[in-house]
Motif scaffolding. Sequence first.
Motif, PDB file in Angstrom:
ATOM      1  N   PRO A 208       0.962  -1.015   0.091  1.00  0.00           N
ATOM      2  CA  PRO A 208       0.015  -0.132   0.024  1.00  0.00           C
ATOM      3  C   PRO A 208       0.743   1.327   0.103  1.00  0.00           C
ATOM      4  O   PRO A 208       2.038   1.136   0.444  1.00  0.00           O
ATOM      5  N   PRO A 209       0.595   2.530  -0.343  1.00  0.00           N
ATOM      6  CA  PRO A 209      -0.984   2.601  -0.848  1.00  0.00           C
ATOM      7  C   PRO A 209      -1.160   2.279  -2.231  1.00  0.00           C
ATOM      8  O   PRO A 209      -0.341   1.696  -3.072  1.00  0.00           O
ATOM      9  N   LEU A 210      -2.448   1.674  -2.611  1.00  0.00           N
ATOM     10  CA  LEU A 210      -2.758   1.126  -3.961  1.00  0.00           C
ATOM     11  C   LEU A 210      -3.989   1.627  -4.472  1.00  0.00           C
ATOM     12  O   LEU A 210      -5.229   1.809  -3.513  1.00  0.00           O
ATOM     13  N   ARG A 211      -3.990   1.883  -5.717  1.00  0.00           N
ATOM     14  CA  ARG A 211      -5.472   2.244  -6.482  1.00  0.00           C
ATOM     15  C   ARG A 211      -5.293   1.745  -7.661  1.00  0.00           C
ATOM     16  O   ARG A 211      -4.551   1.603  -8.544  1.00  0.00           O
ATOM     17  N   ILE A 212      -6.211   0.463  -7.752  1.00  0.00           N
ATOM     18  CA  ILE A 212      -6.347  -0.141  -8.969  1.00  0.00           C
ATOM     19  C   ILE A 212      -7.600  -0.500  -9.848  1.00  0.00           C
ATOM     20  O   ILE A 212      -8.645  -0.352  -8.858  1.00  0.00           O
ATOM     21  N   VAL A 213      -7.761  -0.570 -11.127  1.00  0.00           N
ATOM     22  CA  VAL A 213      -8.945  -0.715 -11.655  1.00  0.00           C
ATOM     23  C   VAL A 213      -8.693  -2.196 -12.586  1.00  0.00           C
ATOM     24  O   VAL A 213      -7.486  -2.206 -12.992  1.00  0.00           O
ATOM     25  N   ILE A 214      -9.573  -3.127 -12.340  1.00  0.00           N
ATOM     26  CA  ILE A 214      -9.526  -4.449 -12.840  1.00  0.00           C
ATOM     27  C   ILE A 214     -10.651  -4.662 -13.847  1.00  0.00           C
ATOM     28  O   ILE A 214     -11.518  -5.189 -13.343  1.00  0.00           O
ATOM     29  N   PRO A 215     -10.322  -4.765 -15.221  1.00  0.00           N
ATOM     30  CA  PRO A 215     -11.257  -5.106 -16.225  1.00  0.00           C
ATOM     31  C   PRO A 215     -11.028  -6.577 -16.315  1.00  0.00           C
ATOM     32  O   PRO A 215      -9.748  -7.011 -16.486  1.00  0.00           O
ATOM     33  N   GLY A 216     -11.929  -7.311 -16.828  1.00  0.00           N
ATOM     34  CA  GLY A 216     -11.688  -8.848 -17.173  1.00  0.00           C
ATOM     35  C   GLY A 216     -13.173  -9.622 -17.441  1.00  0.00           C
ATOM     36  O   GLY A 216     -14.082  -9.163 -17.080  1.00  0.00           O
ATOM     37  N   THR A 217     -12.694 -10.832 -17.995  1.00  0.00           N
ATOM     38  CA  THR A 217     -13.795 -11.636 -18.051  1.00  0.00           C
ATOM     39  C   THR A 217     -14.243 -12.739 -16.986  1.00  0.00           C
ATOM     40  O   THR A 217     -13.150 -13.065 -16.194  1.00  0.00           O
ATOM     41  N   VAL A 218     -15.492 -12.875 -16.749  1.00  0.00           N
ATOM     42  CA  VAL A 218     -15.737 -13.812 -15.648  1.00  0.00           C
ATOM     43  C   VAL A 218     -16.952 -14.742 -16.174  1.00  0.00           C
ATOM     44  O   VAL A 218     -17.524 -14.368 -17.219  1.00  0.00           O
ATOM     45  N   HIS A 219     -16.841 -15.824 -15.277  1.00  0.00           N
ATOM     46  CA  HIS A 219     -18.054 -16.935 -15.878  1.00  0.00           C
ATOM     47  C   HIS A 219     -19.012 -17.197 -14.616  1.00  0.00           C
ATOM     48  O   HIS A 219     -18.429 -17.436 -13.376  1.00  0.00           O
ATOM     49  N   ARG A 220     -20.126 -17.520 -14.913  1.00  0.00           N
ATOM     50  CA  ARG A 220     -20.882 -18.035 -13.854  1.00  0.00           C
ATOM     51  C   ARG A 220     -22.130 -19.097 -14.730  1.00  0.00           C
ATOM     52  O   ARG A 220     -22.358 -18.671 -15.790  1.00  0.00           O
ATOM     53  N   ASN A 221     -22.585 -19.989 -13.926  1.00  0.00           N
ATOM     54  CA  ASN A 221     -23.440 -21.044 -14.580  1.00  0.00           C
ATOM     55  C   ASN A 221     -24.805 -20.284 -14.539  1.00  0.00           C
ATOM     56  O   ASN A 221     -25.789 -20.901 -14.145  1.00  0.00           O
ATOM     57  N   ASP A 222     -24.942 -19.637 -15.403  1.00  0.00           N
ATOM     58  CA  ASP A 222     -26.134 -18.928 -15.716  1.00  0.00           C
ATOM     59  C   ASP A 222     -26.558 -19.386 -17.147  1.00  0.00           C
ATOM     60  O   ASP A 222     -25.870 -18.894 -17.948  1.00  0.00           O
ATOM     61  N   PRO A 223     -27.618 -19.949 -17.171  1.00  0.00           N
ATOM     62  CA  PRO A 223     -27.986 -20.373 -18.700  1.00  0.00           C
ATOM     63  C   PRO A 223     -28.200 -18.872 -19.575  1.00  0.00           C
ATOM     64  O   PRO A 223     -28.960 -17.944 -18.958  1.00  0.00           O
ATOM     65  N   PRO A 224     -27.894 -18.817 -20.867  1.00  0.00           N
ATOM     66  CA  PRO A 224     -28.103 -17.623 -21.535  1.00  0.00           C
ATOM     67  C   PRO A 224     -29.349 -17.590 -21.819  1.00  0.00           C
ATOM     68  O   PRO A 224     -30.386 -18.241 -22.118  1.00  0.00           O
ATOM     69  N   ASP A 225     -29.841 -16.026 -21.724  1.00  0.00           N
ATOM     70  CA  ASP A 225     -31.051 -15.794 -22.173  1.00  0.00           C
ATOM     71  C   ASP A 225     -30.738 -14.122 -22.181  1.00  0.00           C
ATOM     72  O   ASP A 225     -29.688 -13.775 -22.635  1.00  0.00           O
ATOM     73  N   ALA A 226     -31.886 -13.161 -22.331  1.00  0.00           N
ATOM     74  CA  ALA A 226     -31.736 -11.996 -22.959  1.00  0.00           C
ATOM     75  C   ALA A 226     -30.903 -11.098 -21.965  1.00  0.00           C
ATOM     76  O   ALA A 226     -30.071 -10.147 -22.331  1.00  0.00           O
ATOM     77  N   SER A 227     -30.715 -11.530 -20.614  1.00  0.00           N
ATOM     78  CA  SER A 227     -30.097 -10.749 -19.818  1.00  0.00           C
ATOM     79  C   SER A 227     -28.964 -11.570 -19.010  1.00  0.00           C
ATOM     80  O   SER A 227     -28.316 -10.905 -18.257  1.00  0.00           O
ATOM     81  N   HIS A 228     -28.878 -12.591 -19.323  1.00  0.00           N
ATOM     82  CA  HIS A 228     -27.791 -13.441 -18.640  1.00  0.00           C
ATOM     83  C   HIS A 228     -26.884 -14.073 -19.738  1.00  0.00           C
ATOM     84  O   HIS A 228     -27.358 -14.663 -20.900  1.00  0.00           O
ATOM     85  N   SER A 229     -25.469 -14.306 -19.364  1.00  0.00           N
ATOM     86  CA  SER A 229     -24.669 -15.198 -20.268  1.00  0.00           C
ATOM     87  C   SER A 229     -23.578 -15.545 -19.184  1.00  0.00           C
ATOM     88  O   SER A 229     -23.373 -14.994 -18.284  1.00  0.00           O
ATOM     89  N   PRO A 230     -23.374 -17.061 -19.588  1.00  0.00           N
ATOM     90  CA  PRO A 230     -22.310 -17.735 -18.742  1.00  0.00           C
ATOM     91  C   PRO A 230     -21.014 -16.962 -18.807  1.00  0.00           C
ATOM     92  O   PRO A 230     -20.231 -17.207 -17.764  1.00  0.00           O
ATOM     93  N   MET A 231     -20.512 -16.235 -19.929  1.00  0.00           N
ATOM     94  CA  MET A 231     -19.327 -15.407 -19.770  1.00  0.00           C
ATOM     95  C   MET A 231     -19.908 -14.166 -20.017  1.00  0.00           C
ATOM     96  O   MET A 231     -20.791 -13.672 -20.551  1.00  0.00           O
ATOM     97  N   PHE A 232     -19.339 -13.295 -18.959  1.00  0.00           N
ATOM     98  CA  PHE A 232     -19.522 -11.742 -19.143  1.00  0.00           C
ATOM     99  C   PHE A 232     -18.426 -10.763 -18.327  1.00  0.00           C
ATOM    100  O   PHE A 232     -17.308 -11.697 -18.419  1.00  0.00           O
ATOM    101  N   HIS A 233     -18.708  -9.726 -18.435  1.00  0.00           N
ATOM    102  CA  HIS A 233     -17.446  -8.831 -18.052  1.00  0.00           C
ATOM    103  C   HIS A 233     -17.681  -8.078 -16.738  1.00  0.00           C
ATOM    104  O   HIS A 233     -18.516  -7.463 -16.586  1.00  0.00           O
ATOM    105  N   GLN A 234     -16.491  -7.732 -15.818  1.00  0.00           N
ATOM    106  CA  GLN A 234     -16.607  -6.895 -14.802  1.00  0.00           C
ATOM    107  C   GLN A 234     -15.433  -5.953 -14.820  1.00  0.00           C
ATOM    108  O   GLN A 234     -14.388  -6.083 -15.380  1.00  0.00           O
ATOM    109  N   ILE A 235     -15.791  -4.685 -14.128  1.00  0.00           N
ATOM    110  CA  ILE A 235     -14.780  -3.975 -13.811  1.00  0.00           C
ATOM    111  C   ILE A 235     -14.652  -3.584 -12.468  1.00  0.00           C
ATOM    112  O   ILE A 235     -15.917  -3.198 -11.785  1.00  0.00           O
ATOM    113  N   GLU A 236     -13.535  -3.877 -11.791  1.00  0.00           N
ATOM    114  CA  GLU A 236     -13.480  -3.850 -10.485  1.00  0.00           C
ATOM    115  C   GLU A 236     -12.548  -2.671 -10.178  1.00  0.00           C
ATOM    116  O   GLU A 236     -11.889  -2.377 -10.852  1.00  0.00           O
ATOM    117  N   GLY A 237     -12.837  -2.166  -8.867  1.00  0.00           N
ATOM    118  CA  GLY A 237     -11.837  -1.195  -8.260  1.00  0.00           C
ATOM    119  C   GLY A 237     -11.363  -1.533  -6.809  1.00  0.00           C
ATOM    120  O   GLY A 237     -12.121  -2.138  -6.279  1.00  0.00           O
TER     121      GLY A 237
END
Length: 386
Positions: A208-237
């Motif tokens: 520390p001190p630390l300030r980071i932003v983390i973009p990336g691909t993530v996966h969850r066992n969600d069946p695909p539909d209009a608002s879900h995808s087993p692969m999607f993206h997050q931006i973390e800070g």
Amino acid sequence: MPYTVPKLKDFSLASLNKAAEKLLAALEKEAAAAKDDASWKEFRDRWMARKDGILTSINEWLKSAPKESKRDVGQSVNQLKAAVEHTVEAAQQRLQNRAGELRLTAERVDITLPGIRRPVGAEHPVIKTINEMVSVFRNLGYSVAEGPVIESDYYNFESLNFPPNHPARDTQDTLFIARQESKPLRERLLLRTHTSPVQIRTMEKMKPPLRIVIPGTVHRNDPPDASHSPMFHQIEGLAVDTNITFSDLKGTLDHAMKMFFGSSVKTSFRPSFFPFTEPSAEMMVSCFICGGSGKRTGVGSVAGTIREEPCRPCKQTGWIEILGCGMVDPNVFGFVKDNGYDPKKVSGFAFGMGADRIAILKYGVDDIQLFFNGDVRFLRQFGASR
Ligand code: PHE
């Protein structure tokens, strides 16, 4: 009648020269007649073949010459040999030059024609959203950190204060890698369900001190539909320092949302739960589609009338849920305290948002699958118009 080597009866210089002249005249004529590779080869063999080529035959002149003429005949034969070799070679060269010229003519380009335009691709709307959000945080002094998509149980859960068997693990619909049962739980591999493991990974590497932003691909066992995808993206800070407070979290995120969505949006925080933040919150932004009213105005079907209709993206509430956040739980710092993260000395905040959802709202897309099924007719709409 094709040229044949005559037998010499008279070996005087005059008749020797005459025979040589005849031979050279035939040579030139045949050389000029060679029009392609095949006819040139024929020409070459006729004159130079070791067994019964013309050059071999004129050796007869030397053999049959009387002693006193041998010197003259020998000289003449040598000169003729040199001439034949030279002419055969020159004929080949001439053919090759001509072929080269023909090729150049065929390949000639008209440099005054306009060039062929290479289509410039477009940034994918999700990548564009990620890049824009990341640059908002980079302007605040954050650096970008990344981590693996295939993650261990330790980084995805345990070090983020999800103890083994804790019910909070169930909220993540994890996709596990098969055949990991023989390993200790913390080493078992899975597809990361969020970008939060990069918090720990980065704190292990950087003090520390630390300030980071983390973009990336993530996966969850969600069946695909209009608002879900087993692969999607997050931006973390993640921000860690000696005196970070919840006000810093609110101020930072409020500023970031105004930078991203426009200065008129408001933010609102309500209590939530994440194992790795305490307290935790969900942040809403005022609906940037209806301006927070919950209603949209459109042109009515009768000329001159204004029609009011419910705003769908915010479900008429005027607020859109955009991210989860909170103050880093001291237990999380406990996993990296040997690298300077003493929970008694440092504090921090973290947040995470879904990039795909933000792109859906921002671009008015009604089906998340459109982002991932690669239909160029969809993607083309995001290209620069030319
Ligand atoms: N990782 C959380 C999720 O995927 C989001 C989050 C990140 C919440 C950081 C708080 C802090 O739901």
